[in-house]
Motif scaffolding. Structure first.
Motif, PDB file in Angstrom:
ATOM      1  N   VAL A  99       0.843  -1.204   0.000  1.00 63.58           N
ATOM      2  CA  VAL A  99       0.000   0.000   0.000  1.00 63.58           C
ATOM      3  C   VAL A  99       0.874   1.248   0.000  1.00 63.58           C
ATOM      4  O   VAL A  99       0.644   2.186  -0.774  1.00 63.58           O
ATOM      5  CB  VAL A  99      -0.957   0.016   1.215  1.00 63.58           C
ATOM      6  CG1 VAL A  99      -1.638   1.381   1.347  1.00 63.58           C
ATOM      7  CG2 VAL A  99      -2.014  -1.073   1.076  1.00 63.58           C
ATOM      8  N   ALA A 100       1.892   1.275   0.859  1.00 61.44           N
ATOM      9  CA  ALA A 100       2.785   2.437   0.939  1.00 61.44           C
ATOM     10  C   ALA A 100       3.476   2.671  -0.401  1.00 61.44           C
ATOM     11  O   ALA A 100       3.574   3.813  -0.882  1.00 61.44           O
ATOM     12  CB  ALA A 100       3.819   2.240   2.043  1.00 61.44           C
ATOM     13  N   ARG A 105       4.203   5.945  -5.178  1.00 62.74           N
ATOM     14  CA  ARG A 105       4.473   5.924  -6.616  1.00 62.74           C
ATOM     15  C   ARG A 105       3.423   6.716  -7.389  1.00 62.74           C
ATOM     16  O   ARG A 105       3.735   7.410  -8.359  1.00 62.74           O
ATOM     17  CB  ARG A 105       4.525   4.482  -7.104  1.00 62.74           C
ATOM     18  CG  ARG A 105       5.008   4.349  -8.548  1.00 62.74           C
ATOM     19  CD  ARG A 105       5.274   2.922  -8.893  1.00 62.74           C
ATOM     20  NE  ARG A 105       4.101   2.087  -8.754  1.00 62.74           N
ATOM     21  CZ  ARG A 105       4.095   0.897  -8.176  1.00 62.74           C
ATOM     22  NH1 ARG A 105       5.186   0.392  -7.664  1.00 62.74           N
ATOM     23  NH2 ARG A 105       2.972   0.189  -8.111  1.00 62.74           N
ATOM     24  N   THR A 106       2.184   6.638  -6.952  1.00 65.30           N
ATOM     25  CA  THR A 106       1.102   7.374  -7.625  1.00 65.30           C
ATOM     26  C   THR A 106       1.364   8.868  -7.615  1.00 65.30           C
ATOM     27  O   THR A 106       1.172   9.552  -8.626  1.00 65.30           O
ATOM     28  CB  THR A 106      -0.246   7.081  -6.938  1.00 65.30           C
ATOM     29  OG1 THR A 106      -0.555   5.693  -7.093  1.00 65.30           O
ATOM     30  CG2 THR A 106      -1.366   7.921  -7.538  1.00 65.30           C
ATOM     31  N   ILE A 186       8.965   5.548   1.937  1.00 65.21           N
ATOM     32  CA  ILE A 186       8.183   4.313   1.839  1.00 65.21           C
ATOM     33  C   ILE A 186       8.474   3.414   3.039  1.00 65.21           C
ATOM     34  O   ILE A 186       7.553   2.839   3.638  1.00 65.21           O
ATOM     35  CB  ILE A 186       8.486   3.579   0.516  1.00 65.21           C
ATOM     36  CG1 ILE A 186       7.904   4.359  -0.665  1.00 65.21           C
ATOM     37  CG2 ILE A 186       7.911   2.153   0.539  1.00 65.21           C
ATOM     38  CD1 ILE A 186       8.323   3.843  -2.026  1.00 65.21           C
ATOM     39  N   ARG A 187       9.747   3.295   3.413  1.00 67.48           N
ATOM     40  CA  ARG A 187      10.098   2.477   4.583  1.00 67.48           C
ATOM     41  C   ARG A 187       9.469   3.029   5.854  1.00 67.48           C
ATOM     42  O   ARG A 187       8.999   2.267   6.710  1.00 67.48           O
ATOM     43  CB  ARG A 187      11.620   2.400   4.735  1.00 67.48           C
ATOM     44  CG  ARG A 187      12.299   1.482   3.725  1.00 67.48           C
ATOM     45  CD  ARG A 187      13.723   1.143   4.145  1.00 67.48           C
ATOM     46  NE  ARG A 187      14.580   2.319   4.185  1.00 67.48           N
ATOM     47  CZ  ARG A 187      15.292   2.768   3.141  1.00 67.48           C
ATOM     48  NH1 ARG A 187      15.212   2.148   1.982  1.00 67.48           N
ATOM     49  NH2 ARG A 187      16.065   3.830   3.252  1.00 67.48           N
ATOM     50  N   THR A 188       9.449   4.362   5.969  1.00 69.59           N
ATOM     51  CA  THR A 188       8.858   4.984   7.162  1.00 69.59           C
ATOM     52  C   THR A 188       7.365   4.725   7.232  1.00 69.59           C
ATOM     53  O   THR A 188       6.833   4.345   8.287  1.00 69.59           O
ATOM     54  CB  THR A 188       9.136   6.503   7.155  1.00 69.59           C
ATOM     55  OG1 THR A 188      10.542   6.726   7.157  1.00 69.59           O
ATOM     56  CG2 THR A 188       8.522   7.173   8.372  1.00 69.59           C
ATOM     57  N   LEU A 189       6.667   4.934   6.119  1.00 67.19           N
ATOM     58  CA  LEU A 189       5.225   4.670   6.079  1.00 67.19           C
ATOM     59  C   LEU A 189       4.942   3.204   6.407  1.00 67.19           C
ATOM     60  O   LEU A 189       3.995   2.884   7.133  1.00 67.19           O
ATOM     61  CB  LEU A 189       4.657   4.994   4.695  1.00 67.19           C
ATOM     62  CG  LEU A 189       4.349   6.438   4.350  1.00 67.19           C
ATOM     63  CD1 LEU A 189       3.715   6.513   2.959  1.00 67.19           C
ATOM     64  CD2 LEU A 189       3.426   7.085   5.380  1.00 67.19           C
ATOM     65  N   THR A 190       5.755   2.323   5.842  1.00 64.40           N
ATOM     66  CA  THR A 190       5.555   0.890   6.063  1.00 64.40           C
ATOM     67  C   THR A 190       5.739   0.538   7.533  1.00 64.40           C
ATOM     68  O   THR A 190       4.927  -0.200   8.117  1.00 64.40           O
ATOM     69  CB  THR A 190       6.542   0.071   5.201  1.00 64.40           C
ATOM     70  OG1 THR A 190       6.316   0.383   3.822  1.00 64.40           O
ATOM     71  CG2 THR A 190       6.354  -1.408   5.424  1.00 64.40           C
ATOM     72  N   ALA A 191       6.790   1.065   8.158  1.00 65.41           N
ATOM     73  CA  ALA A 191       7.054   0.768   9.561  1.00 65.41           C
ATOM     74  C   ALA A 191       5.922   1.267  10.454  1.00 65.41           C
ATOM     75  O   ALA A 191       5.467   0.555  11.368  1.00 65.41           O
ATOM     76  CB  ALA A 191       8.380   1.406   9.991  1.00 65.41           C
TER      77      ALA A 191
END
Length: 199
Positions: A99-100, A105-106, A186-191
């Protein structure tokens, strides 16, 4: 008697109408990117698209209508891509990361889209559409990311926090307020999402 609408230079009337609509939305995005939402008027969009103003009103009621159509032209495909991506994922952690990635990317694929998104708080129609977007995505994410019942209040609260928080953080990042490159963001949002989604 109803008149017959014949093709013009071999192109059907409906096809021409759809192309004009697309050209007007592209012109709207260009104007937002270059000069902000305040520069968006029927006259300016029509001139940018190289079309008569009557063609603007053929497709759109007013400037708010085209702004909403412009953001929907991005959100619609994003929703489809998210559903396809989530269908291929196994674990919750993997679904949160996907999702992140799709979300970021969008909004980085076309800087005009980012400009429109960050303009939302300053335009009542766009702000309302962004709130509607949260309401529309939340039940899908409850089911497809958390694999929970959308009627479960804890799952709903968790997902609302994830979606609304991500909306705000994404807005700040696109404005340049967060000094993270795309991969780090992206890594931050994912975490953050994984922590919220944890049982």
């Amino acid at each position: 008697m109803t008149g017959v609408v014949r093709p013009y230079r071999g192109v059907a009337a409906e096809t021409r109408r759809e192309q004009r609509r697309k050209d007007l939305i592209d012109a709207c995005l260009d104007l937002v990117d270059e000069s902000g939402v305040g520069a968006v008027t029927a006259e300016a969009i029509s001139a940018r698209a190289g079309l008569s103003k009557r063609y603007f009103y053929e497709s759109f009621r007013d400037r708010d209508a085209i702004l909403i159509a412009a953001i929907d032209s991005v959100l619609g495909p994003m929703g489809t891509e998210l559903r396809q991506e989530l269908a291929r994922c196994g674990s919750t952690d993997e679904r949160v990361e996907r999702v992140a990635r799709v979300l970021v990317r969008t909004f980085t694929a076309d800087r005009r889209v980012a400009a429109l998104y960050t303009s939302a708080p300053g335009n009542s129609a766009l702000a309302a559409r962004r709130r509607e977007m949260i309401d529309e995505f939340t039940p899908t994410l409850v089911r497809d990311v958390l694999r929970a019942d959308p009627d479960d209040p804890r799952a709903l609260a968790t997902t609302l926090l994830m979606v609304a928080g991500t909306t705000e953080v994404l807005d700040r990042w696109l404005r340049g307020d967060l000094a993270l490159d795309e991969a780090e963001f992206i890594r931050t949002l994912t975490a953050l999402g994984r922590r919220l989604a944890a049982p």
